[in-house]
Design a protein around this motif. Structure first.
Motif, short mmCIF file in Angstrom:
data_model
loop_
_atom_site.label_atom_id
_atom_site.label_comp_id
_atom_site.label_asym_id
_atom_site.label_seq_id
_atom_site.Cartn_x
_atom_site.Cartn_y
_atom_site.Cartn_z
N ASP A 244 7.79 -4.51 0.29
CA ASP A 244 6.85 -5.12 -0.65
C ASP A 244 6.52 -6.56 -0.31
O ASP A 244 5.49 -7.09 -0.73
CB ASP A 244 7.41 -5.04 -2.07
N GLY A 245 7.39 -7.23 0.46
CA GLY A 245 7.08 -8.59 0.89
C GLY A 245 5.92 -8.64 1.86
O GLY A 245 5.31 -9.69 2.04
N PHE A 246 5.59 -7.51 2.51
CA PHE A 246 4.48 -7.43 3.45
C PHE A 246 3.33 -6.60 2.87
O PHE A 246 2.54 -6.00 3.60
CB PHE A 246 4.94 -6.78 4.76
N LEU A 247 3.24 -6.59 1.56
CA LEU A 247 2.35 -5.65 0.89
C LEU A 247 0.88 -5.84 1.25
O LEU A 247 0.14 -4.88 1.49
CB LEU A 247 2.54 -5.77 -0.62
N ASP A 248 0.42 -7.09 1.30
CA ASP A 248 -0.98 -7.33 1.63
C ASP A 248 -1.30 -6.79 3.02
O ASP A 248 -2.33 -6.13 3.24
CB ASP A 248 -1.29 -8.82 1.56
N TYR A 249 -0.45 -7.09 3.99
CA TYR A 249 -0.68 -6.60 5.34
C TYR A 249 -0.59 -5.08 5.41
O TYR A 249 -1.42 -4.42 6.06
CB TYR A 249 0.32 -7.23 6.31
N ALA A 250 0.42 -4.52 4.76
CA ALA A 250 0.58 -3.07 4.80
C ALA A 250 -0.61 -2.36 4.17
O ALA A 250 -1.03 -1.29 4.64
CB ALA A 250 1.87 -2.67 4.10
N THR A 251 -1.19 -2.93 3.11
CA THR A 251 -2.36 -2.33 2.47
C THR A 251 -3.54 -2.31 3.43
O THR A 251 -4.26 -1.30 3.54
CB THR A 251 -2.72 -3.10 1.19
N ALA A 252 -3.77 -3.42 4.14
CA ALA A 252 -4.86 -3.46 5.12
C ALA A 252 -4.60 -2.45 6.24
O ALA A 252 -5.52 -1.74 6.69
CB ALA A 252 -5.00 -4.86 5.70
N PHE A 253 -3.35 -2.37 6.69
CA PHE A 253 -3.01 -1.38 7.73
C PHE A 253 -3.30 0.04 7.24
O PHE A 253 -3.92 0.83 7.96
CB PHE A 253 -1.54 -1.52 8.11
N LEU A 254 -2.83 0.37 6.05
CA LEU A 254 -3.00 1.74 5.54
C LEU A 254 -4.47 2.11 5.40
O LEU A 254 -4.89 3.22 5.78
CB LEU A 254 -2.28 1.88 4.20
N ASN A 255 -5.26 1.20 4.83
CA ASN A 255 -6.68 1.51 4.65
C ASN A 255 -7.38 1.72 5.99
O ASN A 255 -8.20 2.63 6.15
CB ASN A 255 -7.37 0.38 3.88
N SER A 256 -7.04 0.87 6.97
CA SER A 256 -7.69 1.00 8.28
C SER A 256 -7.20 2.25 9.00
O SER A 256 -7.98 2.99 9.61
CB SER A 256 -7.43 -0.24 9.13
N PHE A 257 -5.90 2.50 8.94
CA PHE A 257 -5.35 3.66 9.64
C PHE A 257 -5.96 4.96 9.12
O PHE A 257 -6.35 5.83 9.91
CB PHE A 257 -3.83 3.69 9.49
N ARG A 258 -6.04 5.07 7.80
CA ARG A 258 -6.55 6.32 7.24
C ARG A 258 -8.05 6.48 7.47
O ARG A 258 -8.57 7.60 7.49
CB ARG A 258 -6.21 6.39 5.76
#
Length: 709
Positions: A13-27
């Protein structure tokens, strides 16, 4: 039967902003490829809320994760979440790729699995002599343990593709003694990357990098693009490759640790951070970051911009882990009022702590008033906590103290209160709690913030120290004067009190302001300043330098020196000061302005040759492996990470190294190599060999002026 294929990513959760961008782009580009989260730390509740909308599983094998933590502790002295990527060789996929979560994926990853028919390991980048230093020290060549081909590979492990049988975790554990033997030859501060390189190139399996395959003629092969290079125009979340090699992903390596958003190419990242993949929480009317309804985990407001957090609803009310492996949870173990408080635990660094993004858009001149209560977890010895404002702006991130170091105990609650006036441009404000030293767990409760203003900003404010703030300039002055006090009683070869020796990378107004401060205090000083950009030096300083006695300027690109022309900084060089006891030697190269993050016109600046500029102090000191002769080293120019590592080799027992703009996260990998260090002021970091000495240098009252001998 076809092997099971999939992709792993590492986050919490500390990397949530980055992980959200990664997930949206990956999918967007890989809608059907199986995806699995490896928890960087245990706080993954907000990430797990995105599971159904973004279609990923979680690798929850506690035995495997614990084994990865054990490996991290054996290599780095304490468990580090980075080493949990080793779990991908124990996960559900027989063939897989791994992406760091500070990326956006812009291409299908299917082609990677075709390459795994020929290779056991693939990285995105490798075989680049200019980046080998991020894996190996030069001394690796002398060990005989690796061939030139093996240590020359130096793969960047932010992306790895492999097969399950290539690196079982049991083999990693078995080979730990080999890895530990090579630690002195591995780049410090890079966590898993040097170890993984050693294990890959000695595994017996073939290895390669996408960049090397592209250079060898693989037409149209998608490759990694570094997030610090300009990507050009962004249209509908896509970029166009000018050389026929499209981006598999854009990687903001080095900016994940502290920044909440990339400092460069932010528009591309924000396209995916804000964009919702089909069926995502944003599309369903919930928060795209947390996956929860907006009023389920938010602070309450009582007026424009006001915030109150009591945690009595059992949620963190918008607070989350700022960085690293720390956990931020609601606890009923103690409370200042009511029955619940916020608990920050599992910290591995002093700056890891709970953060809260302020809800209202920042307005210059606004005045913020903060009040909260803090208490350490039961059984902890008293420690100092502070409240800091993380201010994001178009040029980067700065860190401003709101509540200074305050002693907090485990047996009672202590109030932390302070005010903060925003006097500069900002795009986002985040307030967070951290400690002075150590990693004690602590509780927070009854947080309130009110906003008034805008209050009048300090218009026309100009620091006498150039780009260094007045606060940080005064701190540097305190360190210099206290270093001079420690130097008292030492003798030079001539039998008299030797001058304070200072090295500075990056010339400017500080080159005159700080020596003048020492002269006014009666402190003899030999100040050596290195500047890579002659145009800056010749525009900024000549009239001021010419008016000062005891100054020499030395041009290193074929032009004779002016003034004194002896090597600076060694004990064997006569000390030839001005009448006030201060000598300044400026050494200048002509390498141009070098603004590597200023856009397409500066694309080549990263590759500029500044080796002589970085390594000059080693030559000037006369012995590369001996402790340096400098009392204070100030790093304020280009190539600061490399300068930090050079300064590390110059450390004496009482040397203090000061880094300006220390809030920039891409410097932090070099900071971890120091035996001791801490952040202070607006944008400073001080490092050296002894933490207590650094605290004394920075915070003891400056000595009274003395007469110059």
């Amino acid at each position: 039967m076809a092997p099971q294929r999939g992709v792993y990513f590492l986050a919490n959760d500390g990397f949530l902003d980055y992980a959200t961008a990664f997930l949206n782009s990956f999918r967007r580009f890989n809608p059907d490829l199986p995806l699995c989260l490896i928890p960087f730390a245990d706080d993954t509740g907000a990430l797990r809320a995105l599971q159904s909308s973004h279609g990923f599983s979680v690798l929850d094998d506690r035995e495997v994760l614990h084994a990865c933590d054990t490996v991290g502790a054996a290599i780095r002295g304490t468990p580090r979440g980075h080493f949990r990527k080793l779990a991908m060789w124990e996960g559900p996929f027989e063939e897989f790729a791994y992406f760091d979560s500070d990326t956006v994926v812009l291409h299908s990853a299917d082609f990677v699995f075709d390459l795994l028919a020929d290779y056991g390991f693939l990285t995105a980048h490798g075989n680049d002599p200019t980046t080998r230093r991020f894996v190996w020290n030069d001394s690796i060549e002398t060990t005989g343990r690796l061939t030139e081909e093996q240590f020359g590979f130096a793969g960047a492990t932010g992306f790895v593709a492999s097969r399950k049988e290539c690196l079982p975790l049991a083999d990693v554990v078995r080979r730990l003694p080999e890895v530990r033997d090579l630690l002195p030859h591995m780049c410090p501060g890079l966590n898993d990357q040097p170890m993984l390189n050693y294990l890959m190139v000695t595994s017996g399996y073939r290895y390669a990098s996408l960049s090397a395959l592209a250079d060898a003629g693989a037409e149209g092969l998608a490759v990694e693009w570094w997030g610090g290079d300009p990507v050009g125009a962004v249209e509908d979340g896509r970029v166009v490759s000018p050389d026929g090699h499209p981006p598999l992903f854009v990687h903001w390596s080095g900016t994940l640790k502290q920044a909440a958003a990339p400092l460069v190419n932010r528009a591309l990242w924000e396209t995916y951070r804000a964009g919702a993949a089909p069926g995502s929480p944003a599309a369903a009317g919930t928060d795209a970051v947390t996956g929860a309804a907006a009023d389920n985990a938010s602070p309450t407001g009582s007026g424009a911009g006001a915030v109150t957090c009591t945690f009595e609803d059992g949620t963190t009310q918008g607070w989350s882990c700022r960085v690293g492996s720390a956990r931020v949870t609601v606890s009923d173990a103690c409370a200042h009022s009511g029955t619940h408080s916020l608990l920050c635990s599992s910290r591995t660094e002093p700056w890891e702590g709970p953060r809260l993004a302020l809800p209202a858009p920042p307005t210059p001149g606004a005045a913020y008033a903060f009040r909260l209560w803090a208490r350490l977890a039961p059984g902890e010895a008293p420690a100092d906590l502070k409240l800091t404002m993380e201010r994001h702006h178009t040029g980067g991130t700065c860190y401003d103290t709101v509540v200074p170091d305050t002693r907090v105990a485990a047996d009672h609650w202590t109030e932390l209160g302070g005010t903060y006036t925003l006097t500069h441009e900002a795009t986002r404000l985040v307030v967070y709690a951290e400690s002075l030293h150590g990693t004690v767990p602590f509780h927070l409760d009854d947080f309130t913030m009110t906003v008034s203003g805008p209050a009048p900003a300090s218009a026309g404010h100009t620091s006498p120290y150039g780009l260094t703030s007045e606060t940080d300039g005064e701190l540097i002055g305190t360190v210099l004067l206290n270093a001079a006090a420690y130097r008292d009683g030492q003798r030079d070869g001539g039998g008299g009190k030797r001058p304070l020796r200072v090295l500075e990378w990056g010339s400017g107004r500080s080159t005159l302001a700080f020596p003048q401060l020492l002269a006014d205090a009666g402190v003899p000083c030999h100040w050596t300043s290195l500047e890579h950009h002659r145009g800056h030096l010749d525009t900024e300083l000549p009239p001021l330098l010419a008016a000062r006695p005891g100054v020499s300027v030395r041009y290193m690109d074929g032009e004779p020196a002016t003034g004194h022309d002896e090597a600076a900084g060694t004990d064997g060089v006569p000390y030839t000061p001005g009448t006030d006891g201060v000598r300044i030697d400026v050494v200048c190269w002509d390498r141009g302005p070098l603004h590597p993050h200023f856009g397409v016109s500066h694309y080549a600046d990263r590759a500029a040759d500044l080796d002589d500029y970085v390594a000059y102090p080693m030559t000037a000191a006369g012995a590369a492996e001996a402790p340096g002769p400098y009392d204070v080293i100030l790093i304020n120019g280009r190539k600061r990470r490399r300068c930090l590592l050079t300064a590390l080799r110059l450390l004496g027992e009482r040397t203090a190294v000061l880094l300006h703009d220390a809030g920039r996260p891409y410097y932090h990998c070099a900071l971890e190599a120091y035996p001791a260090g801490r952040f202070l002021g607006d944008a400073l970091w001080i490092g050296g060999k002894d933490q207590d000495l650094l605290t004394d240098l920075a915070f003891s009252p400056a000595p009274t002026p003395r007469s110059c001998p």
